[in-house]
Design a protein around this motif. Structure first.
Motif, PDB file in Angstrom:
ATOM      1  N   SER A 187       0.820  -1.206   0.000  1.00  0.00           N
ATOM      2  CA  SER A 187       0.000   0.000   0.000  1.00  0.00           C
ATOM      3  C   SER A 187       0.853   1.255   0.000  1.00  0.00           C
ATOM      4  O   SER A 187       2.082   1.199   0.104  1.00  0.00           O
ATOM      5  CB  SER A 187      -0.913  -0.004   1.228  1.00  0.00           C
TER       6      SER A 187
ATOM      7  N   GLY B  52      -3.941   3.533   1.002  1.00  0.00           N
ATOM      8  CA  GLY B  52      -4.656   2.621   0.123  1.00  0.00           C
ATOM      9  C   GLY B  52      -3.743   1.596  -0.501  1.00  0.00           C
ATOM     10  O   GLY B  52      -2.556   1.836  -0.684  1.00  0.00           O
TER      11      GLY B  52
ATOM     12  N   GLU C 148      -5.394   7.064  -4.919  1.00  0.00           N
ATOM     13  CA  GLU C 148      -5.937   7.142  -3.561  1.00  0.00           C
ATOM     14  C   GLU C 148      -6.178   8.589  -3.129  1.00  0.00           C
ATOM     15  O   GLU C 148      -7.188   8.889  -2.493  1.00  0.00           O
ATOM     16  CB  GLU C 148      -5.017   6.423  -2.574  1.00  0.00           C
TER      17      GLU C 148
ATOM     18  N   GLU D  29      -9.939   9.733  -2.112  1.00  0.00           N
ATOM     19  CA  GLU D  29     -10.218  10.091  -0.723  1.00  0.00           C
ATOM     20  C   GLU D  29     -10.365  11.591  -0.476  1.00  0.00           C
ATOM     21  O   GLU D  29     -10.949  11.984   0.528  1.00  0.00           O
ATOM     22  CB  GLU D  29      -9.132   9.514   0.192  1.00  0.00           C
TER      23      GLU D  29
END
Length: 160
Positions: free
Chosen positions: A17, A46, A62, A66
């Motif tokens: 990640s 993420g 990500e 987000e």
């Protein structure tokens, strides 16, 4: 693959990640409160969508998912996102281990920084986050529930 009680199978999360510390030159850091764990604050995180997905692409995706911030635009050039070259290997919290293949207990996290010229509101993904807060870097580190996230934020002065 995991079996949903009422739906199709979905792939297990890849145990690799990114952690993206979004900050300003004035060392203000954006934190997000998790929707699935109220009171747990973190930076953008993420997993890769595919084993061969480039880490910078994972970070950009990500951040967009987000926060609504799109890296690679005139107002937020690609150079604003930097791989800090930091790697953390940590044990996946038991509460989230079901998302991974059986026997997977650890994740490798790659740390990036995203420097914004100044604080700005972001558009949260409501299924992922409840609130946002811009905080001085040391206060942000203290608020993080994740030790690796806190440590990454404490490294911020090295990368400015």
């Amino acid at each position: 693959m995991t079996e949903a009680a009422d739906g199709p199978r979905r792939p297990f999360k890849i145990p690799e990640s990114v952690l993206v510390v979004i900050h300003t030159p004035a060392r203000r850091v954006l934190l997000l409160e998790r929707a699935d764990q109220p009171g747990f604050w973190q930076s953008v995180t993420g997993s890769k969508d595919a084993p061969d997905e480039a880490l910078a692409l994972t970070a950009r995706r990500e951040v967009a998912e987000e926060t609504g911030l799109v890296v690679g635009t005139p107002e937020l050039p690609a150079a604003a996102l930097r791989d800090w070259g930091l790697r953390n290997v940590y044990e996946i919290y038991p509460v989230w281990r079901h998302r991974y293949a059986p026997g997977v207990t650890h994740n490798t996290e790659h740390v990036f920084g995203l420097c914004l010229p100044q604080e700005r509101p972001v558009t949260l993904a409501p299924r992922e986050h409840l609130r946002q807060a811009w905080l001085p870097w040391e206060e942000a580190a203290d608020r993080c529930f994740s030790p690796s996230n806190a440590e990454a934020i404490l490294q911020l002065p090295r990368f400015l």
